[in-house]
Design an enzyme around this catalytic site. Structure first.
Site: not given
Ligand code: NAD
Length: 459
Positions: A42, A184, A314, A322, A446
């Site tokens: 995936g 991301i 999702d 995940a 520690h």
């Molecule tokens: P996200 O929802 O985390 O962040 C999207 C961001 O874009 C938000 O802060 C939002 O306010 C902003 N935004 C929306 N429209 C906008 C615009 N037109 N201009 C500027 N900013 C705007 O989404 P993501 O970062 O795309 O991630 C997607 C999913 O993937 C999330 O649910 C995340 O939890 C998951 N993910 C998790 C991990 C991890 O666990 N480490 C890593 C990558 C992705």
């Protein structure tokens, strides 16, 4: 159970939600089919968690080598090879995919490489050469999500990418502008900044990582600025234009309208569910399967409006992680078997692999307030933690949120080294009902990052 059907369970989608559910079902004696149109693993394994962390490992090694003089180690002429970085990333993902295929075989899960379409309450039509139909007592939809592109003029220009394409870029970047300062956006900012690109992050809301404890987003913005990553919050993107071989992004913030040029633009403003072609028109018309926003609608037992069809991960919205999908899949299998789902979904930790790392679990102080729970919070600055100084990490904090009436831990947020590992202990503590005193009286080793938990609880 499968009387009259070929399988007890047919799972659509072999991401961490789908394949783990299939393995769990097989383990519990269900005759299980796993249908996947692409490679197993995936988004997590092929376009998400694993490849980003593999690239991050290369990028941080490159940065550490450039900055090693600070530690008394001279390294001249440090360069990076983007093609080798991609090859290594692919080696890591291939090894993990092979592991999943091996497990499927071992657990006798029948794997079908085809796109499956649900044509009835117990029927899945495959688009393979034979066009065969599988029948199952239960069907689990775990088809995941893909990047959503907002309607920004110029978002379709060459060079404007989603994380899927940026993960395969085989040349170094001079500059990158990131639209969306969520999870991301934060992780790709770190990777490309470490690789030497000029990075700008443009976020619509008033802070980075707006869904997390507000101190985390603000702390990250401060660390980013210190590291040289340009951060713009409360900024509305107006348009993207191609200009002289580059891309110009125009956005408006409090101080006025700004235009920033970059070689590439990453759009990461959220993800949308993969539901196209998952159900036949007739099935879709027979029951309210989708929400207004297009997600698969499920109840607290992961059941859709058709009782034999379940959904997790999702595609159902909610927490797009995940490990959350894996937990939901295991709970859904329990429901199918008439058992009580065991995994508590209120303690899903979230982790962001920045430097230092960020993690959160349970309730934030604000969420507790909204829920009418009186809390006490304990904070500990990582500048007082020996391991943090040894590692030379930027600012960070550990914050514990406990119920005022009995000091039981209900939430925590971390910005510190290894936060993504440490949060596991907090997750277990919350689901076990441990108190601040339990943390204060537990011996932590520690010098480590994790000892900050007992220091914090004592403070
Ligand atoms: P996200 O929802 O985390 O962040 C999207 C961001 O874009 C938000 O802060 C939002 O306010 C902003 N935004 C929306 N429209 C906008 C615009 N037109 N201009 C500027 N900013 C705007 O989404 P993501 O970062 O795309 O991630 C997607 C999913 O993937 C999330 O649910 C995340 O939890 C998951 N993910 C998790 C991990 C991890 O666990 N480490 C890593 C990558 C992705």
């Amino acid at each position: 159970m499968a009387e009259g059907y070929q399988f007890d369970l047919i799972v659509l989608g072999a991401g961490p939600g789908g394949y783990e559910a299939a393995f769990e079902a097989a383990e519990k004696g269900m005759k299980t089919a796993l249908v996947e149109k692409d490679q197993v693993g995936g988004t997590c394994l092929n376009r998400g968690c694993i490849p980003t962390k593999a690239l991050m490992r290369s990028a941080e090694t490159y940065r550490a080598a450039r900055e090693s003089a600070e530690l008394g180690v001279e390294a001249d002429d440090v360069r990076f090879d983007p093609v080798r970085m991609m090859e290594r990333k692919e080696e890591v993902t291939r090894t993990l995919r092979d592991g999943i295929l091996g497990m499927a075989k071992k657990k006798k899960v029948a794997l079908y490489t085809a796109k499956g379409c649900i044509t009835g309450a117990h029927e899945v039509l495959l688009d393979d050469e034979e066009g065969q139909t599988l029948t199952g007592a239960n069907i689990l939809v775990a088809t995941g999500s893909r990047p959503a592109i907002p309607p920004i003029p110029g978002a379709d220009l060459p060079g404007v990418m989603t994380s899927d394409e940026l993960l395969d870029l085989r040349e170094p970047l001079e500059s990158l502008l990131i639209i969306g300062g969520g999870v991301i956006g934060a992780e790709f900012a770190v990777i490309h900044h470490d690789l030497g690109a000029e990075v700008t992050v443009v976020e619509a809301l008033d802070r980075l990582l707006p869904t997390l404890d507000k101190e985390l987003g603000r702390g990250l913005a401060m660390n980013f600025k210190k590291q040289g990553i340009d951060v713009h919050t409360a900024a509305r993107v107006e348009a993207i234009e191609a200009r002289g071989g580059k891309l110009a992004c125009r956005y408006t913030e409090k101080s006025g309208t700004i235009e920033t040029e970059a070689e590439k633009i990453l759009i990461c403003t959220g993800r949308k569910p993969v539901t196209e072609g998952v159900f036949s028109e007739e099935v879709l018309a027979s029951a309210p399967l989708l929400t207004e926003r297009g997600f698969l609608a499920v109840d607290e037992n992961y059941r859709t409006a058709i009782p034999s069809i379940y959904g997790i991960g999702d595609v159902t919205g909610g927490i797009m992680l995940a490990h959350a999908a894996t937990a939901e899949g295991r709970n859904a299998v329990a429901v199918m078997l008439g058992e009580e789902p065991k995994i508590r979904m209120e303690t899903v930790p979230g982790c962001i692999f920045t430097s230092p790392e960020i993690a959160q679990v349970g309730m934030t102080q604000d969420e507790a307030k909204t829920a009418g729970i009186e809390v006490i919070t304990k904070k500990y600055p990582m500048s007082a933690n020996g391991k943090t100084l040894i590692e030379g990490l930027d600012r960070g904090t550990v914050k514990l949120v406990a119920r005022k009436e009995d000091n039981v831990l209900i939430g925590a947020s971390l910005m510190c080294g290894r936060a993504s590992d440490i949060v596991g202990e907090l997750s277990l503590a919350i689901s076990s009902g441990l108190t601040l005193e339990d943390f204060a009286d537990t011996i932590h080793p520690h010098p480590t990052f994790v000892e900050a938990l007992s220091e914090c609880a004592r403070g």
